[in-house]
Design a protein around this motif. Structure first.
Motif, PDB file in Angstrom:
ATOM      1  N   VAL A   1       0.941  -1.238   0.161  1.00 25.31           N
ATOM      2  CA  VAL A   1      -0.103  -0.011   0.004  1.00 25.31           C
ATOM      3  C   VAL A   1       0.872   1.133  -0.069  1.00 25.31           C
ATOM      4  N   LEU A   2       0.507   2.069  -0.850  1.00 21.53           N
ATOM      5  CA  LEU A   2       1.309   3.275  -1.065  1.00 21.53           C
ATOM      6  C   LEU A   2       0.877   4.435  -0.026  1.00 21.53           C
ATOM      7  N   ASN A   3       1.987   5.170   0.565  1.00 21.08           N
ATOM      8  CA  ASN A   3       1.250   5.931   1.363  1.00 21.08           C
ATOM      9  C   ASN A   3       0.928   7.231   0.912  1.00 21.08           C
TER      10      ASN A   3
ATOM     11  N   GLU B   1      -3.196   6.345 -18.816  1.00 24.21           N
ATOM     12  CA  GLU B   1      -2.392   7.256 -18.271  1.00 24.21           C
ATOM     13  C   GLU B   1      -2.998   8.071 -17.227  1.00 24.21           C
ATOM     14  N   ALA B   2      -3.817   7.478 -16.214  1.00 26.01           N
ATOM     15  CA  ALA B   2      -4.833   7.834 -15.614  1.00 26.01           C
ATOM     16  C   ALA B   2      -4.467   8.855 -14.396  1.00 26.01           C
ATOM     17  N   VAL B   3      -2.875   8.705 -14.023  1.00 24.51           N
ATOM     18  CA  VAL B   3      -2.419   9.354 -13.083  1.00 24.51           C
ATOM     19  C   VAL B   3      -1.405  10.353 -13.499  1.00 24.51           C
ATOM     20  N   SER B   4      -1.046  10.393 -14.460  1.00 25.13           N
ATOM     21  CA  SER B   4       0.409  10.832 -15.006  1.00 25.13           C
ATOM     22  C   SER B   4       0.212  12.262 -14.788  1.00 25.13           C
TER      23      SER B   4
ATOM     24  N   ILE C   1      -4.873   8.573  -5.720  1.00 24.64           N
ATOM     25  CA  ILE C   1      -5.841   7.996  -6.965  1.00 24.64           C
ATOM     26  C   ILE C   1      -5.380   6.721  -7.411  1.00 24.64           C
ATOM     27  N   LEU C   2      -4.194   6.429  -7.160  1.00 22.44           N
ATOM     28  CA  LEU C   2      -3.582   5.054  -7.364  1.00 22.44           C
ATOM     29  C   LEU C   2      -4.237   4.048  -6.289  1.00 22.44           C
ATOM     30  N   ASN C   3      -4.397   4.465  -5.168  1.00 22.16           N
ATOM     31  CA  ASN C   3      -4.870   3.424  -3.786  1.00 22.16           C
ATOM     32  C   ASN C   3      -6.416   3.589  -4.269  1.00 22.16           C
ATOM     33  N   LEU C   4      -7.068   4.434  -4.813  1.00 24.46           N
ATOM     34  CA  LEU C   4      -8.523   4.443  -5.068  1.00 24.46           C
ATOM     35  C   LEU C   4      -8.759   3.424  -6.118  1.00 24.46           C
TER      36      LEU C   4
ATOM     37  N   VAL D   1       0.417  -1.180  -9.553  1.00 19.65           N
ATOM     38  CA  VAL D   1      -0.811  -1.629  -9.922  1.00 19.65           C
ATOM     39  C   VAL D   1      -0.852  -2.941 -10.454  1.00 19.65           C
ATOM     40  N   CYS D   2      -0.211  -3.424 -11.420  1.00 18.28           N
ATOM     41  CA  CYS D   2      -0.460  -4.329 -12.103  1.00 18.28           C
ATOM     42  C   CYS D   2       0.184  -5.829 -11.830  1.00 18.28           C
ATOM     43  N   ASP D   3      -0.658  -6.737 -12.206  1.00 22.15           N
ATOM     44  CA  ASP D   3      -0.394  -7.942 -12.088  1.00 22.15           C
ATOM     45  C   ASP D   3       0.855  -8.563 -13.193  1.00 22.15           C
TER      46      ASP D   3
END
Lengths: 307, 327, 283, 514, 269
Positions: free
Chosen positions: B267-269, E178-181, E191-194, E219-221
């Protein structure tokens, strides 16, 4: 360039259709009020105006393809020579007008962009907009009234050909008309130059230029103005069309023997071959100007390539 | 004497509600051939700071309202534009974020390099061209004698940024300000450009101010860092000191929120919340609303710098040891 | 900030544009309440009082029919509004629709924009002249003709703007949620065109005044009995020395109105989306 | 409004010397600002007054008019008529040269008269009664009539739509279509030089001109070309014509609005020249179709409603320039008659309403066509429409451009009334209403009887009496309504010498110099 | 779940003033991959590698030149626009620029109601509003946000709205381009955590397109590396990052700047 031909053909057919739908018989106009309808009809037949429209158009188109624009009904002269003479006036008028537009519009636009918000900017922007709000014929009437009749500085009207007595000095006849015509269009260019300059001055490469330690004048001219010119060049095609439009009125007010007045008078006397000829010439001219604009565009902007 | 000495710099922007100070009390020094990285998120004032040093702030939007900027002992903020221009592009030069738009599209790259040369060195056209080719070679553009006649749109993004570097080093400046020089570039290109800057620095001994949002870039490139948050430097020091013993909760949060490429993280902080807008007046420490260790004092008193070790300084009430934390 | 709010602040932020807006309001009031404001019937001929100088009861003097110039000027405001609104409606509706659809459906656009090209190749006034001679002089024809002339320009402008919008990410996003053509056009593209359309409307309105006056001058505009500013100038232009008020008043009215429209249009343009600022011609 | 007094103007002009470089047009060129382009200058077929103004400097007929509007020989030297009045022999002046250098002979005259008779606008009037035209000698022609025809000499003298004499070579093969400019070869003091369409028509002095003898009197007598060239420049905008003359760009400008008369007359830099012969407006009624077709009472009702004075006042302006005269020819003219003129300008809406009711008028719209090309037509029509509305008529005023109006008036179902005007003619037979084919198509039996009596007679007194009867009939059957006499005027530079006080019909510039 | 076979998307560009000289750009050149149920496939590559075009082709914003893409066994590239509409509900896209991907003239409620209305997922207005309120809460926004317009939000909040617009349809495949770039690093983590949380909670399959190797690793598998329109390497995340085989992947990994000597406080796997 070939893609323009269909446009031209469509335009000419449209005009042909329109002007022949207009009620009125050139033969009756030619003969005058005292002539009877029978006489007019007889002359009409002699001139071939009673033929079916499509046949007349085909005939006309065939002749045009061979470089023959037909004969003016009213003047009994070849349309080409009628238009040719008018074109001298109109082209000289357009050139002089363009000269004023560039000579006044561009520097004023540049200065008011550089001195954005200053009183010079306020006055030139406001003045430009005011001039663009004046009906051309109204301006023309007052210019004649003040500078020709009142002060006697310039001739009031008419234009002897520059091949006539007086030679190039005859251009003074076009001074007031070209100023009249230039006023609203110069206004347009002032605003355009100003806006483009301001747009360009926000570009990153202008910041780069400033970071080199260049003198502001050099930045303004070499980097801002040079790039603003690209947007301004595109507007010249538009300006030309506006110019031809307003030339109709200006040539009428100043009684210039140009193609603008020619076409108005030809419409009034239903001189079909002349109207068609003028429209053809104007559309070709318009396309030529647009082509020139495209070429200028390409030479101004290395990103645009012609191939 | 440091090459560049920025002290208590304040920059204000004009807004409908009056002037707002968006950069407050920023001070740092750069020594000859030193490299300082200024790091922060968008809107923290790092770019304004660099523009102010360079003298490129357009008075209509933002202007310096306090502090001093000394370059080789000369106070820059008091100079006339004329005197300033003698330094700009000459002893001090700058490269920008967007290589796509930072070059004038209508001139050949050679002319744009030569323009900088001819402005400050009285070179003939021919000599300027030769020097331009040499510069292109220095920034490692292949076939420089051909590329000199290219228009910017004919070059790739990385090559354009090299041209920008060539323009910037044309007059052998003592200081190069690089404002996000690699943000718009791919990582592989970024690596090359950063490497190029490092090599040039070694060859010429110029100092570099590197502005970036990327901690990794700064960590790899700079020997000194300053972390900015809402117009203030919150932590500064030698790069190795700062990264090995992060003192400010913001710096720590920032570092922890970047997903690392070399290990898996479950989990990223996150730093909770968002940066208050610049119009908003935040009393006390400007980071307190997002700080996980904030206490009452943080809401009232804006902390001054305290020394962690050596040149490592931090603006935090609780930075100097975990026993001070209000956990 | 809402659309109206941003326009409001744009206009009221400048004293000149505000003055322009006030003048336009006066014109609008005159147009609506012309019968209440005008002291005389604008068509009433009175040979005995012909060419009277401006003095009560004839505030702006009388023309060569002995008609009250002030009353004609007031009714002229009504004509100016009709011509302006009508031309704007025709130009924006026909041109706007044409431009929008052409940009959205490239195949259709290929055909429609060629038609627009043909229309654009004609100088505006020349086209208007031919059409007016064909259609006979009337208010409705003048409106249609001027409308058509500016429909071409409007189509061109909207074409460009719609193309830009079509490339916007939010349009892609709408398509991805499954929005159909009508929904994309009406909900996503059109609302973003409203403010530039408003600017275009103000410029078309301004141009239509000058164009109508030019047509009147050439004797091919409104029927001569209609009290319009252009007709007043055209009919009385020989009196420039004999009865100068007959040219000064209507001329000033046209200039003021067009100037005001340009000022207001310009102010709105500065307030709108900078993406489109360069697209709209105007002055 | 004068911005600067004259002296100051000169100073300013001197100051602007650069702008003035080149000066005025070359000496010896006379510049005439016309209302527009003339149509063809072929006088046989074209009836435009403007065309005649230009053309009568280069084309001449056998006869012309003196200042009392009596025909006098021009290319003819004399004539004689047979006892029965059916054979006319005209002798020609000898040694008269065409502009191409050939001498004019009877062959040319016969060819010209024949073409005019067949295709000319007014040729039919005479040639309906002509059996043959032949050369009875090198310088003599004989016209054989089918019946005596009184107005023959007036018709031969009226050059507008009249028998100009051209070389036979030009006449050969020419039909209804006007002859082309390169064939403009006549015998006049000026000859055709160039016609730059849209720019100007230029005539130059004909050095081989052989003038008739006698003191100049009207168009008769000695003619001499004083200018090197005459240049007719179209200046359609009247304001520009006035401004241009004042500014010195033109020597002469025609057709100036009445309202400017007082101002221009008082201006020392301008000379005003009245036309001696008035023009007059005519409102034609449709005798072939519609509610007015045969309803003479309804027509009289319309006539009774009109107050012509009010319209003249609005349309023309100062009272000296118009006369509410009911006679078709002006006072002082031999054809002057007061028969019927009591009905000329009643301006009585009440009696009009009563007559209309009696005539069965039920408020059907009456279509009234007028053109804006002539402001005085339009201004008058606006006043009439008001007056007719007051008398209860439902007038549908239809405003067209002139070209549309002339086409529409040829279609009987398109109109009930239309407005036109008529130039001065020296013989009533030339008035358009006398022509059965002229739109309106007035062809009642009463008219036919009177008209044939009128043309058969050669006795001037008898002809005048019959014309008076015809005029009475016009006021009774109302095929047309005269709207009053209008004395148009032109303006000239005061530097011109030799201009008469007034213009006869068309201005002429032989014997004129500057 | 999604099987892409030999996908090719070429663009023809350029039309000169005098002639029609065109060049073909092979943006996507023979790309094949699969994504399983609930799996996140990362697509990494540098600008111009064609990774975005893959996403745009799969959502039919671009026309494929050839190739197949089976979603639940159905080739979605073959379907007509009408046939594709019901599938759209299940194949959704998150865009890069949260500033540009929201219509500035529509309120948040209108933006979120639109997909519901189109796919008939809400019977009436109040039902829609209720659903919108729930989804806003799930992406971490207050219900009051509904009445606001995009310009009233910060970048991170806007991206939350963008995610809500996608998630309101409960799609089975989400393409995140590129959802967060475009976001600052501190917001990017939020946002990544969301995205990660929503993906796990709904067991959504995902094609995660990014140029940022760290983000992809987080994020990825599985990861596919694209270079010049082709996939040069595809494999499990840990294998790609620890033992890259292709030279390009190695170069890419080697170029990422690292922070030495930093003691990372996050929980490591």
């Amino acid at each position: 360039m070939l893609t323009l031909l269909p446009t031209l053909a469509a335009a000419s057919f449209l005009v042909f259709l329109f002007i022949h739908l207009i009620p009125g018989d050139p033969a009756a106009i030619l003969l005058g009020d005292a002539a009877t309808p029978e006489a007019a009809a007889a002359l009409s037949k002699e001139l071939g105006l009673d033929e079916p429209l499509l046949k007349q158009y085909a005939l006309w188109l065939g002749n045009v393809a061979q470089g023959d624009l037909g004969t003016s009904i009213f003047f009994q002269q070849p349309v080409l020579s009628v238009i040719g003479d008018g074109a001298e006036t109109s082209i000289l008028l357009a050139v002089m007008t363009m000269f004023w537009i560039i000579a006044f519009g561009v520097p004023v636009g540049v200065i008011s962009a550089i001195r954005r918000g200053s009183w010079i900017d306020q006055i030139s922007s406001g003045g430009a907009m005011l001039f663009a709000s004046v009906p051309t014929f109204w301006l023309g009437l007052y210019l004649i009234h003040i500078f020709s009749v009142g002060l006697g500085w310039f001739p009031s009207s008419g234009f002897p050909s520059i091949s006539d007595d007086g030679g190039l000095a005859n251009l003074r006849y076009l001074l007031l008309p070209s100023l009249t015509l230039a006023a609203p269009n110069a206004a347009l260019i002032i605003r355009l130059v100003r806006a483009s300059m301001l747009d360009v001055s926000r570009e990153d490469y202008v910041r780069t230029a400033r970071a080199k330690g260049l003198h502001p004048a050099r930045v303004a001219v070499r980097h801002v103005f040079r790039n603003a010119l690209i947007a301004v060049a595109a507007a010249f095609g538009f300006t030309f069309a506006a110019l031809v439009s307003e030339a109709v009125v200006t040539e009428t007010v100043f009684s210039l023997p140009g193609i603008g007045r020619l076409v108005v008078q030809s419409i009034l006397r239903r001189d079909y071959p002349v109207i068609q000829g003028v429209v053809l010439v104007v559309v070709v001219l318009y396309m030529a100007v647009n082509l020139l604009v495209d070429l200028a565009y390409a030479s101004l902007d290395p990103r645009v390539s012609l191939n | 004497m440091p090459l560049l000495d920025v002290s208590e710099l304040e920059i204000s922007v004009h807004s409908t509600g009056g002037d707002i100070a968006v950069v407050k009390g920023v001070s740092f020094q750069v020594n000859k051939s030193g490299t300082i990285g200024i790091v922060g998120e968008s809107g923290c004032g790092k770019s304004l700071t660099s523009l102010a040093i360079m003298g490129l702030l357009d008075g209509s939007q933002a202007r310096t309202t306090g502090g001093t900027v000394r370059f080789e002992g000369t106070e820059l903020l008091g100079l006339t534009m004329r005197e300033r221009r003698k330094i700009m592009g000459n002893q001090m030069s700058m490269i920008f974020q967007e290589p796509m738009t930072s070059l004038n599209p209508v001139y050949r790259v050679g002319d744009q390099i030569a323009e900088a040369l001819r402005q400050h060195r009285s070179l003939t056209r021919k000599a300027a061209r030769e020097r331009a080719i040499e510069l292109l070679r220095m920034v490692r553009i292949p076939r420089p004698d051909e590329r000199i006649d290219c228009f910017p749109h004919q070059l790739s993004g990385g090559q354009r940024q090299r041209v920008m570097v060539a323009i910037a080093i044309a007059c052998e400046p003592k200081l190069l300000i690089a404002d996000e020089p690699t943000t718009a570039l791919d990582v592989t290109v970024q690596k090359e450009i950063l490497g190029l800057l490092r090599d040039l620095q070694e060859q010429t001994g110029m100092a570099v101010v590197l502005i970036s949002h990327d901690l990794g870039v700064v960590a790899e490139t700079c020997d000194f860092v300053a972390i900015m948050y809402r117009g203030k430097i919150v932590e500064t020091g030698r790069a190795e000191d700062v990264f090995s013993s992060v003192a400010h909760p913001y710096t720590r949060g920032l570092l922890n929120s970047i997903p690392p490429v070399d290990r898996d993280v479950e989990v990223l902080n996150e730093i909770p919340g968002r940066v208050p807008s610049i119009e908003q007046n935040v009393p006390g420490c400007s980071f307190h609303s997002r700080c996980t260790i904030a206490a009452g004092i943080c809401r009232e008193i804006d902390p001054e710098f305290s020394t962690v070790s050596g040149k490592h300084e931090v603006r935090c009430h609780f930075a100097l040891g975990s026993n001070n934390r209000a956990e | 900030m809402t659309l109206l709010g941003s326009i409001g602040s744009a206009v009221f932020g400048r004293w000149l544009a505000t003055t322009g807006l006030i003048w336009l309001a006066l014109v609008a009031i005159s147009a609506v309440a012309a019968p209440l404001i005008a002291p005389f019937d604008p068509l009433e001929i009175n040979p005995i009082e012909r060419l009277s100088e401006p003095a009560p009861p004839y505030l702006f003097g009388t023309d060569h029919f002995g008609r009250d110039t002030f009353s004609r000027a007031v009714y002229g405001a009504r004509m100016a509004s009709i011509i302006g609104c009508g031309s704007v409606l025709v130009a924006l509706f026909a041109g706007g629709l044409c431009g929008m659809l052409s940009a959205y459906f490239p195949q259709l656009g290929h055909v429609l924009m060629r038609v627009v090209d043909v229309l654009m190749a004609f100088p505006a006034l020349l086209l208007a002249l031919v059409l007016m001679t064909l259609l006979e002089r009337s208010v409705i024809n003048t409106v249609i003709v001027i409308g058509i002339v500016y429909a071409a320009t409007t189509a061109r402008i909207l074409y460009g703007m719609t193309l830009k919008l079509k490339g916007e990410v939010f349009v892609d996003a709408a398509i991805c949620t499954g929005a159909g053509h009508s929904s994309v056009l009406l909900r996503h593209i059109f609302p973003n065109l409203i403010s530039p359309l408003l600017v275009q409307a103000s410029f078309v309105f301004a141009f239509s005044q000058l164009q109508a006056a030019a047509l009147d001058f050439l004797g091919l505009g409104l029927p001569p009995e209609v009290p319009s500013w252009g007709n007043m100038l055209a009919e009385e232009r020989i009196y420039i020395t004999r009865a100068p008020w007959l040219l000064i008043f209507p001329g000033a009215l046209i200039i003021l109105t067009v100037f005001s429209l340009n000022l207001v249009g310009d102010a709105i343009r500065d307030a709108i989306d900078p993406r489109f600022r360069g697209d709209i011609a105007g002055v | 409004m004068k911005l600067f007094p004259k002296q100051k103007r000169n100073l300013l002009a001197f100051g602007a010397a650069i702008a003035m470089a080149g000066g005025a047009a070359a000496d010896g060129t006379f510049r005439y600002a016309t209302v527009g382009e003339p149509p063809s200058l072929d006088q046989h077929v074209v009836t435009s007054d403007l065309a005649t103004t230009i053309a009568h400097h280069m084309f001449e007929g056998l006869y012309t008019f003196d200042s009392s509007n009596s025909p006098r020989p021009l290319l003819a030297s004399g004539d004689s008529m047979s006892e029965d009045g059916k054979s006319i022999t005209i002798s020609l002046r000898e040694g008269v040269l065409f502009h191409n250098g050939d001498e004019m002979t009877s062959t040319d005259v016969v060819a010209s008269l024949r073409r005019w008779g067949e295709h000319g606008s007014r040729g039919g009037l005479l040639f309906a009664n002509v059996d043959s035209v032949s050369a009875s000698g090198d310088h003599e022609v004989t016209i054989q009539l089918s019946a005596p025809f009184g107005p023959w000499k007036n018709l031969l003298a009226f050059i507008n739509g009249g028998p100009a004499i051209h070389p036979a070579s030009v006449m050969e093969g020419s039909g209804k279509e006007p002859i082309a400019p390169q064939d403009y070869i006549g015998t006049g003091p000026y000859m055709f030089s160039e016609w730059v369409a849209n720019r100007h028509v230029e005539l130059v002095r004909f050095d081989g001109y052989v003038s008739p003898e006698g003191t100049p009197d009207g168009y008769a007598g000695q003619r001499s070309a004083e200018f090197d060239s005459l240049r007719f420049i179209p200046v359609p905008d009247v304001g520009t014509r006035v401004a241009g003359l004042k500014a010195g760009d033109y020597d002469y400008a025609e057709s100036i609005p009445g309202d400017l008369y007082a101002e221009l007359d008082a201006d020392e830099s301008v000379r005003t020249i009245l036309n001696g012969s008035p023009i007059f407006g005519l409102v034609f009624m449709n005798s072939r179709h519609g509610p007015l077709m045969e309803n003479f009472a309804l027509r009289r009702a319309i006539q009774a409603a009109l107050d012509k004075t009010a319209a003249l006042h609005v349309a023309i302006g100062p009272e000296g320039l118009w006369r509410a005269n009911g006679s078709f020819l002006p006072e002082g003219n031999v054809w002057y008659s007061e028969n019927g003129t009591g009905q000329f300008s009643l301006g009585d809406p009440d009696s009009s309403r009563a007559i209309a009711e009696e005539a069965g008028y039920d408020g059907d719209p009456i279509k009234f066509m007028v053109s804006t090309n002539y402001p005085f037509h339009y201004d008058s029509a606006v006043v009439y429409t008001k007056q007719l509305a007051q008398a209860g008529f439902n007038i549908d005023l239809q405003v067209y451009d002139w070209a549309t109006l002339i086409q529409k008036r040829a279609q009987p179902d398109q109109w009930d009334l239309f407005f036109t005007h008529h130039g001065f003619v020296p013989d009533p037979i030339l008035i358009s209403v006398m022509n059965d084919n002229y739109p309106g198509w007035w062809t009642t039996k009463e008219k036919a009887d009177l008209k044939s009596r009128f043309t058969m007679s050669s006795d001037p007194a008898e002809r005048q009496a019959i014309w008076s009867e015809i005029q009475g009939l016009i006021y009774e059957q109302v095929p047309t309504m005269k709207t009053g006499d209008v004395y148009t005027y032109n303006i000239a530079s005061p530097a011109l010498k030799g201009l008469g006080e007034a213009t006869l019909i068309w201005p002429h510039f032989w014997n004129v110099s500057k | 779940m999604l099987r892409v076979c030999n996908l090719k998307t070429f663009f023809r560009i350029g039309a000169g003033l005098f002639g029609r000289k065109r060049i073909t750009v092979k943006a996507v050149d023979d790309v094949s991959f699969e994504i399983g149920e609930g799996e996140v496939l990362g697509l990494v590559g540098e600008s111009g590698s064609g990774k975005s075009t893959v996403g745009r082709t799969l959502t039919r914003l671009e026309k494929p030149t050839s190739g197949k893409a089976y979603f639940d066994g159905q080739d979605i590239l073959k379907l007509s626009a009408r046939q594709f509409r019901p599938v759209r509900r299940h194949v959704q896209m998150i865009f890069q620029d949260p500033y540009a991907s929201l219509n500035p003239r529509l309120s948040v409620e209108a933006t979120l109601a639109e997909p519901l209305r189109i796919h008939g997922l809400a019977g009436n207005r109040s039902e829609a509003r209720e659903k919108i309120g729930r989804i806003l809460e799930r992406v971490g926004l207050e219900p009051e946000a509904m009445k606001k317009f995009p310009h009233e939000f910060s970048g991170g909040q806007r991206q939350r709205i963008g995610i809500a617009r996608v998630m309101v349809l409960a799609p089975r495949l989400v393409i995140a381009d590129e959802a967060v770039s475009a976001l600052d690093s501190s917001i990017q983590a939020q946002i990544l955590n969301l995205i990660g949380r929503l993906q796990r909670e709904n067991n959504v399959s995902m094609l995660f397109i990014s140029h940022d190797l760290g983000v992809v690793r987080y994020v990825c598998d599985r990861v596919a590396v694209m270079h010049r329109g082709r996939i040069v390497e595809l494999g499990g995340k840990s294998r790609i990052f620890s033992r890259p085989e292709h030279e390009y992947t190695k170069a890419l990994l080697g170029a990422v700047p690292r922070i030495p000597r930093f003691d990372y406080t996050g929980r490591e796997k």
